[in-house]
Structures are given as structure tokens and as C-alpha cells.
Write an enzyme that holds these catalytic residues in place. Structure first.
Site, PDB file in Angstrom:
ATOM      1  N   GLY A   7       0.695  -1.042   0.224  1.00  0.00           N
ATOM      2  CA  GLY A   7       0.239   0.003   0.304  1.00  0.00           C
ATOM      3  C   GLY A   7       1.111   1.761   0.241  1.00  0.00           C
ATOM      4  O   GLY A   7      -0.171   2.571   0.450  1.00  0.00           O
ATOM      5  N   SER A   8       2.024   0.799  -0.718  1.00  0.00           N
ATOM      6  CA  SER A   8       2.915   2.701  -0.386  1.00  0.00           C
ATOM      7  C   SER A   8       2.497   3.322  -1.226  1.00  0.00           C
ATOM      8  O   SER A   8       2.549   4.492  -1.171  1.00  0.00           O
ATOM      9  CB  SER A   8       3.952   1.751  -0.485  1.00  0.00           C
ATOM     10  OG  SER A   8       4.505   1.486  -1.529  1.00  0.00           O
ATOM     11  N   ASN A   9       1.521   3.276  -2.536  1.00  0.00           N
ATOM     12  CA  ASN A   9       1.155   4.211  -2.756  1.00  0.00           C
ATOM     13  C   ASN A   9       0.473   4.101  -3.254  1.00  0.00           C
ATOM     14  O   ASN A   9      -0.028   5.733  -3.315  1.00  0.00           O
ATOM     15  CB  ASN A   9       0.733   3.397  -4.728  1.00  0.00           C
ATOM     16  CG  ASN A   9       2.967   3.183  -6.022  1.00  0.00           C
ATOM     17  OD1 ASN A   9       3.083   4.020  -5.562  1.00  0.00           O
ATOM     18  ND2 ASN A   9       3.102   1.795  -6.358  1.00  0.00           N
ATOM     19  N   ASN A  34      -3.938   2.280 -13.933  1.00  0.00           N
ATOM     20  CA  ASN A  34      -3.370   1.684 -13.226  1.00  0.00           C
ATOM     21  C   ASN A  34      -1.636   2.441 -13.081  1.00  0.00           C
ATOM     22  O   ASN A  34      -1.346   2.541 -14.440  1.00  0.00           O
ATOM     23  CB  ASN A  34      -3.026   0.056 -13.565  1.00  0.00           C
ATOM     24  CG  ASN A  34      -1.938  -0.916 -13.004  1.00  0.00           C
ATOM     25  OD1 ASN A  34      -2.203  -1.405 -11.932  1.00  0.00           O
ATOM     26  ND2 ASN A  34      -1.465  -1.756 -13.727  1.00  0.00           N
ATOM     27  N   HIS A  42       2.553   0.722 -13.638  1.00  0.00           N
ATOM     28  CA  HIS A  42       2.723  -0.949 -13.997  1.00  0.00           C
ATOM     29  C   HIS A  42       4.263  -0.081 -14.106  1.00  0.00           C
ATOM     30  O   HIS A  42       4.696   0.172 -14.058  1.00  0.00           O
ATOM     31  CB  HIS A  42       2.727  -1.989 -15.328  1.00  0.00           C
ATOM     32  CG  HIS A  42       3.591  -2.335 -15.333  1.00  0.00           C
ATOM     33  ND1 HIS A  42       2.925  -3.964 -15.301  1.00  0.00           N
ATOM     34  CD2 HIS A  42       4.491  -3.338 -16.074  1.00  0.00           C
ATOM     35  CE1 HIS A  42       3.316  -5.470 -15.437  1.00  0.00           C
ATOM     36  NE2 HIS A  42       4.715  -4.161 -15.923  1.00  0.00           N
TER      37      HIS A  42
END
Length: 192
Positions: free
Chosen positions: A12-14, A103, A105
Site C-alpha cells: 500500500g505504499s502507492n 493503473n 505498472h
């Protein structure tokens, strides 16, 4: 106030970075919901510590249109951000949020994308292939894994001495720097 849902499966850092970005700046948007498919994932602790509502849903629940759309509507969601989410997004969500699901990537797509290419697996493949650069790709989500329209890419050099961990650290720095801003830009474009 526009409402963002973050779908995540891991640390969950992003997700935390995006939550803080919108909380600390007046961009007319906030992260209102975190959807996770893994009980005990780090993203749930991060969301709780930041006061963001989160739900843990199984793959079957995520693929249940009534259940999933009900959850999204309950929170007034305008946009979906995938941040380390390891399931395919069901067609009904792609249709409902057409052009509003993005998203990130951890490679320069189309290189090192597709099934099984996530997280450390990507960085190991980049190093094993002797690539001279890697980076991030922020893209719209489509029905095909990692094949949606590219919105933004940023790259970093990969040195011959770099390990997968070194590449991962460089990629995380790119994500921190660019992902929240690109989410904001996509949200602004979708207002029209």
C-alpha cells in the site's frame, strides 16, 4: 468533491502516497475507499491509519456486479486507481468507469507486462534480460492485462551492477514522484 477508490492487494505504499497527495492539497478530490482482495494486506493498515474506509472483498465478491457496484455507489466513486492490485478488473466496472480506471505498472510497457509480471518479478526479469533502462507506465485499464492506452511513462537507467532490489528502489521513487500527479490530471480530464 470527486471521490477516488484505490484497489490494492499488497503493502500500500502507492495507495498511501495518493491518499496523502489529495489530502494535503486542494485538488477537489479525495480517496474515499480502498478495496483490497487480501485480508491482512499492509494497505489495510495504512488506510485505517489515514482514516480511509476500506473493504476486503474476495475475487467472487469483486466479480459480483451488484455487490461491487453497490459498494462503489455507496461511496460516490468517480474514478478507480489500481495500485498493486493483482486481479483483473471485471467488465462491468470497465464499462461503468470507462476511461476512469488507471493503473501503474513497474516497467516500460509493453516490455515486461502481462500475466505474472508484477512487483519483484518484473525487476528480476529486467535485470536478467540485461536491460539498460526500466521505468513506470501509467495506463488506462482495459480488458487485457497491461494493454490499456498509455497515459504516461518515465524511465531510469539500469546499471550493469544493479540488482532487482536496486531497480525496485528506483521504480518506487518514480511512482512516488509521478503517480499521484497523473491521477490528478486524469481526474481533471474526466470532468469534461
Amino acid at each position: 468533491m470527486k471521490k477516488i477508490a484505490i484497489f490494492a492487494s499488497g503493502n500500500g505504499s502507492n495507495a498511501e502516497n495518493i491518499i496523502r497527495y489529495f489530502r494535503e492539497n486542494e485538488y477537489g478530490a479525495e480517496v474515499a475507499l480502498v478495496v483490497c482482495n487480501k485480508p491482512g494486506a499492509g494497505v489495510l493498515t495504512r488506510a485505517a491509519s489515514l482514516g480511509v474506509h476500506s473493504v476486503v472483498l474476495s475475487r467472487a465478491e469483486i466479480n459480483d456486479a451488484d455487490k461491487m457496484l453497490g459498494e462503489m455507489e455507496r461511496h460516490g466513486i468517480d474514478m478507480v486507481v489500481l495500485a498493486g492490485f493483482l486481479l483483473m478488473v471485471p467488465d462491468f466496472l470497465l464499462e461503468r468507469y470507462k476511461g476512469r480506471i488507471v493503473n501503474v505498472h513497474p516497467s516500460l510497457l509493453p516490455k515486461f507486462g502481462g500475466k505474472g509480471m508484477y512487483g519483484r518479478h518484473v525487476h528480476e526479469a529486467v535485470v536478467a534480460a540485461g536491460e539498460k533502462e526500466s521505468g513506470i507506465t501509467i495506463h488506462h485499464v482495459s480488458e487485457h492485462c497491461d494493454e490499456g492506452q498509455v497515459i504516461f511513462q518515465a524511465s531510469v537507467p539500469v546499471l550493469p551492477t544493479d540488482t532487482a532490489e536496486d531497480v525496485e528502489a528506483k521504480i518506487h521513487a518514480l511512482e512516488r514522484e509521478h503517480f499521484p500527479r497523473v491521477v490528478k490530471e486524469c481526474l481533471n480530464e474526466s470532468k469534461s
